[in-house]
Motif scaffolding. Structure first.
Motif, mmCIF file in Angstrom:
data_model
loop_
_atom_site.group_PDB
_atom_site.id
_atom_site.type_symbol
_atom_site.label_atom_id
_atom_site.label_comp_id
_atom_site.label_asym_id
_atom_site.label_seq_id
_atom_site.Cartn_x
_atom_site.Cartn_y
_atom_site.Cartn_z
ATOM 1 N N PHE A 280 1.031 -1.354 -0.101
ATOM 2 C CA PHE A 280 0.096 0.073 0.117
ATOM 3 C C PHE A 280 0.739 1.335 0.049
ATOM 4 C CE2 PHE A 280 -3.192 -2.591 2.359
ATOM 5 C CZ PHE A 280 -4.127 -2.575 1.385
ATOM 6 N N PRO A 281 0.557 2.446 -0.600
ATOM 7 C CA PRO A 281 1.442 3.382 -0.671
ATOM 8 C C PRO A 281 1.424 3.863 1.006
ATOM 9 C CG PRO A 281 0.232 3.787 -2.413
ATOM 10 C CD PRO A 281 -0.365 2.448 -2.009
ATOM 11 N N PHE A 282 0.261 4.039 1.547
ATOM 12 C CA PHE A 282 0.208 4.338 2.833
ATOM 13 C C PHE A 282 -0.255 2.971 3.582
ATOM 14 C CE2 PHE A 282 -2.127 5.572 6.743
ATOM 15 C CZ PHE A 282 -0.794 5.847 7.651
ATOM 16 N N ALA A 283 0.262 2.557 4.697
ATOM 17 C CA ALA A 283 -0.111 1.397 5.414
ATOM 18 C C ALA A 283 -0.822 1.940 6.611
ATOM 19 C CB ALA A 283 0.778 0.297 5.638
ATOM 20 N N LYS A 284 -2.087 1.396 6.683
ATOM 21 C CA LYS A 284 -2.837 1.847 8.139
ATOM 22 C C LYS A 284 -1.955 1.511 9.284
ATOM 23 C CE LYS A 284 -7.252 1.406 10.638
ATOM 24 N NZ LYS A 284 -8.501 0.657 10.449
ATOM 25 N N LYS A 285 -1.893 2.156 10.216
ATOM 26 C CA LYS A 285 -0.910 2.119 11.429
ATOM 27 C C LYS A 285 -1.838 1.528 12.797
ATOM 28 C CE LYS A 285 2.828 4.952 10.183
ATOM 29 N NZ LYS A 285 3.560 6.216 10.319
ATOM 30 N N THR A 286 -1.337 1.071 13.707
ATOM 31 C CA THR A 286 -1.917 0.698 14.913
ATOM 32 C C THR A 286 -0.782 0.911 15.895
ATOM 33 O OG1 THR A 286 -1.611 -1.723 14.930
ATOM 34 C CG2 THR A 286 -3.672 -0.944 14.229
ATOM 35 N N LYS A 287 -1.198 1.387 17.016
ATOM 36 C CA LYS A 287 -0.175 1.415 18.225
ATOM 37 C C LYS A 287 -0.081 0.226 18.919
ATOM 38 C CE LYS A 287 0.509 4.266 22.557
ATOM 39 N NZ LYS A 287 0.629 2.944 23.599
ATOM 40 N N LEU A 288 1.437 0.062 19.423
ATOM 41 C CA LEU A 288 1.787 -1.256 20.130
ATOM 42 C C LEU A 288 1.769 -0.902 21.644
ATOM 43 C CD1 LEU A 288 4.494 -2.367 17.898
ATOM 44 C CD2 LEU A 288 2.314 -3.366 18.178
ATOM 45 N N THR A 289 1.748 -1.906 22.396
ATOM 46 C CA THR A 289 1.807 -1.546 23.671
ATOM 47 C C THR A 289 3.263 -1.315 24.397
ATOM 48 O OG1 THR A 289 1.954 -3.915 24.197
ATOM 49 C CG2 THR A 289 -0.306 -2.977 24.342
ATOM 50 N N SER A 290 4.470 -1.541 23.506
ATOM 51 C CA SER A 290 5.599 -1.357 24.276
ATOM 52 C C SER A 290 6.052 -0.030 24.039
ATOM 53 C CB SER A 290 6.664 -2.054 23.198
ATOM 54 O OG SER A 290 6.437 -3.344 23.185
ATOM 55 N N SER A 291 6.776 0.344 25.035
ATOM 56 C CA SER A 291 7.237 1.879 25.235
ATOM 57 C C SER A 291 7.949 2.298 24.078
ATOM 58 C CB SER A 291 7.882 2.200 26.409
ATOM 59 O OG SER A 291 9.210 1.401 26.402
ATOM 60 N N HIS A 292 7.704 3.679 23.849
ATOM 61 C CA HIS A 292 8.856 4.433 22.698
ATOM 62 C C HIS A 292 9.372 5.526 23.357
ATOM 63 C CE1 HIS A 292 10.235 5.762 18.970
ATOM 64 N NE2 HIS A 292 9.417 6.698 19.193
ATOM 65 N N THR A 293 10.577 5.825 22.854
ATOM 66 C CA THR A 293 11.493 6.802 23.225
ATOM 67 C C THR A 293 12.021 7.782 22.110
ATOM 68 O OG1 THR A 293 12.188 6.074 25.549
ATOM 69 C CG2 THR A 293 13.241 7.954 24.633
ATOM 70 N N GLY A 294 11.341 8.829 21.723
ATOM 71 C CA GLY A 294 11.790 9.678 20.694
ATOM 72 C C GLY A 294 11.291 10.998 20.451
ATOM 73 N N THR A 295 11.578 11.652 19.472
ATOM 74 C CA THR A 295 10.888 13.116 19.093
ATOM 75 C C THR A 295 10.255 12.972 18.138
ATOM 76 O OG1 THR A 295 12.998 13.756 18.190
ATOM 77 C CG2 THR A 295 12.814 14.191 20.532
#
Length: 561
Positions: A280-295
């Motif tokens: 897909f040009p854009f693939a639908k996203k879902t949030k995961l339960t794992s933590s994320h660190t970033g800006t």
């Protein structure tokens, strides 16, 4: 930090006026209003440089080559997400290439005309040939975002030397068209007071209505355009490809645990297999339960690709081919554990391949295949050694002579006196000789299996004897060559059985896989998936890695094989 392209978009929508003399308002530059009948868009590109390394998923800075934009396709939509264009434009998409961009590729030389009805923006940078054809076919009059964001694919080419032709649709590392295909990253909506309602939006369009400037209020078009630049709408785009690196624990892998005790292992190369050819040009996203660190990203994510769920979860998954008993693959080197400079790391790229939780099956998952030298305790590394098997239980033989001794004992017995293992051994050894007879005249001239020598096999001048012997019942580890495979782990915080997002390869994620443990011998032939519908999460899984994946989201994961 993941080095993602950020596109700063300035829109200038110019309202047509019936008569400037009918309106008495003054312009910011002084004087009467002017009658303009055009709208303009201006964009500038910026590249974040910072890097972060934290627990969970993190963000890792990208290389300049991974962020460089050579060509940009701009698609505009109205409030109903239907494509629009300037009245003088011939197509419903605009292309900016090197002739339209500044020397460093960060901004266009001139604004360009857009429709007055513009509300949303879609940007596709560095598209591959199939993506370009998709745009030309789908971005037409009356097309909607939904019409455009449909499946496109790369046809399998069994004549190709490896699977790079698939990967190069989204990641071209060399040549005049080098570049990484990128598209709007989409938006994670965390505006609701309850975090339970935070989620990724279904589409990736950027609402640019807040950046529209009415040029009729300016004395000249030049002044209006200049002011539009000050009122930019920021757009983040991301790569459609994923990135991978294999690292060995300890200097040259010295700290890799090798089982059983006393066995020896020496890593050689790795490759990518079971590559997805649908996008897909854009693939639908879902949030995961794992933590994320970033800006750059508020959270990590998993995506839904075209063959996400049963019954299509294995559709268009392309397997590496074997030709003349040799795998047709692109082999990659591993990294020393102390290498931290991304510019010198040995990496590879892959297409996106995701699965519904229940469809995380061996036959549909992108995997790594490793080749290495492995010998049991007491054996000499680099020597030929052999195995026979019965019902999944393997017996090792240090040399061909040792195998022939066991064969001779079994062969000397009347058939009804042989136990099951001896019967299987006789059948396997004779099948081994028969298969070689059919390929090599020098072997067919030898009386029988008992008369075969290691020198006879060495004189064949082959390098993948295990592939030739496959199916005979004798495992021939020529020069100690072993193959292993490992299904790529995505969310290393997903610990539950077949948990959603646990396996797969996701766009704009960077997987650093550290080999920490080898549980035994692999196969002497390039591994195939014998039961493609078997769940990946099974007891006695073949490999285990420790993974570090990056947003580039990064994950770091240890694995064993």
């Amino acid at each position: 930090m993941l080095k993602i392209k950020s596109i700063l978009v300035s829109l200038l929508a110019v309202a047509a006026l019936a008569s400037c003399s009918d309106n008495g308002e003054t312009t910011p530059g002084g004087g009467d209003e002017k009658s303009y009948d055009a709208a303009y868009m201006s964009i500038s590109l910026s590249v974040p440089k910072a890097s972060r390394t934290r627990a969970g998923s993190t963000e890792t800075g990208a290389l300049e080559s991974e962020t460089k934009i050579n060509e940009v396709y701009l698609i505009l939509f109205d409030e109903n997400q239907k494509v629009v264009k300037d009245k003088d434009a011939s197509t419903y998409y605009s292309i900016l290439n090197s002739s339209h961009l500044s020397a460093d590729g960060t901004s266009p030389l001139e604004p360009f005309k857009v429709s007055f009805a513009t509300k949303y923006l879609l940007v596709i940078a560095n598209p591959g040939e199939k993506m370009k054809a998709h745009i030309a076919t789908k971005v037409v009059e009356n097309a909607t975002y939904t019409d455009i964001n449909t499946v496109f694919s790369v046809a399998e080419d069994i004549t190709a030397d490896d699977n790079l032709y698939l990967i190069e649709e989204v990641a071209r590392t060399t040549g005049p068209n080098a570049g990484y295909t990128m598209i709007n990253a989409g938006e994670f909506d965390d505006s609701d007071p309850s975090s339970a309602n935070h989620k990724w939006k279904d589409d990736c369009l950027l609402d640019v209505s807040g950046s529209i400037i009415d040029a009729s209020k300016y004395k000249t078009e030049a002044e209006a355009k200049a002011d539009a630049v000050k009122n930019r709408a920021q757009l983040q785009i991301e790569r459609l490809s994923a990135k991978m690196a294999v690292t060995l624990k300890g200097a040259a892998g010295v700290d890799i645990e090798v089982l059983p005790a006393g066995a020896k292992f020496a890593f050689a190369k790795w490759t990518i297999d079971y590559v997805n050819s649908q996008f897909f040009p854009f693939a639908k996203k879902t949030k995961l339960t794992s933590s994320h660190t970033g800006t750059e990203y508020k959270t990590n994510f998993y995506t839904v690709d075209p063959n996400f769920a049963s019954p299509n979860h294995r559709t268009s998954i392309i397997l590496n081919q074997i030709e003349d008993y040799e795998p047709k693959v692109k082999w990659y080197d591993a990294n020393e554990e102390n290498v931290t400079d991304e510019k010198v790391k040995k990496v590879a790229y892959s297409t996106e391949n995701t699965m519904a939780a229940a469809d995380q099956k061996l036959g549909g998952a992108t995997r790594l295949v490793l080749k290495a030298n492995y010998v049991p305790s007491g054996y000499t590394m680099g020597q030929d050694w052999y195995q026979s098997s019965l019902n999944g239980v393997y017996t090792n033989y240090e040399t061909l002579i040792k195998l022939q001794e066991a064969y001779g004992i079994a062969k000397a017995l009347d058939e009804d006196k042989r136990d099951a293992a001896q019967k299987a051994l006789v059948i396997s050894c004779e099948a081994f000789k028969t298969k070689l007879d059919g390929i090599y005249s020098a072997i067919s001239a030898i009386a029988d299996f008992a008369a075969l020598t290691q020198t006879d096999l060495d004189n064949l001048g082959i390098t993948n004897g295990g592939e030739i012997a496959k199916g005979t019942g004798v495992r021939w580890f020529q020069k100690s060559l072993n193959y292993y495979y490992y299904e790529v782990r995505h969310d290393n915080g997903a610990l539950g059985h077949m948990e959603y997002g646990k396996y797969g390869v996701v766009r704009n994620n960077y997987y650093t896989l550290r080999l920490t443990k080898v549980n035994g011998a692999g196969t002497p032939w390039y591994p195939e998936v014998e039961e493609p519908e078997e769940e990946i999460d099974k007891e006695g899984a073949y490999l285990h890695f420790e993974i570090n994946v990056a947003p580039w989201i990064s994950w770091a994961t240890d694995f064993e094989i």
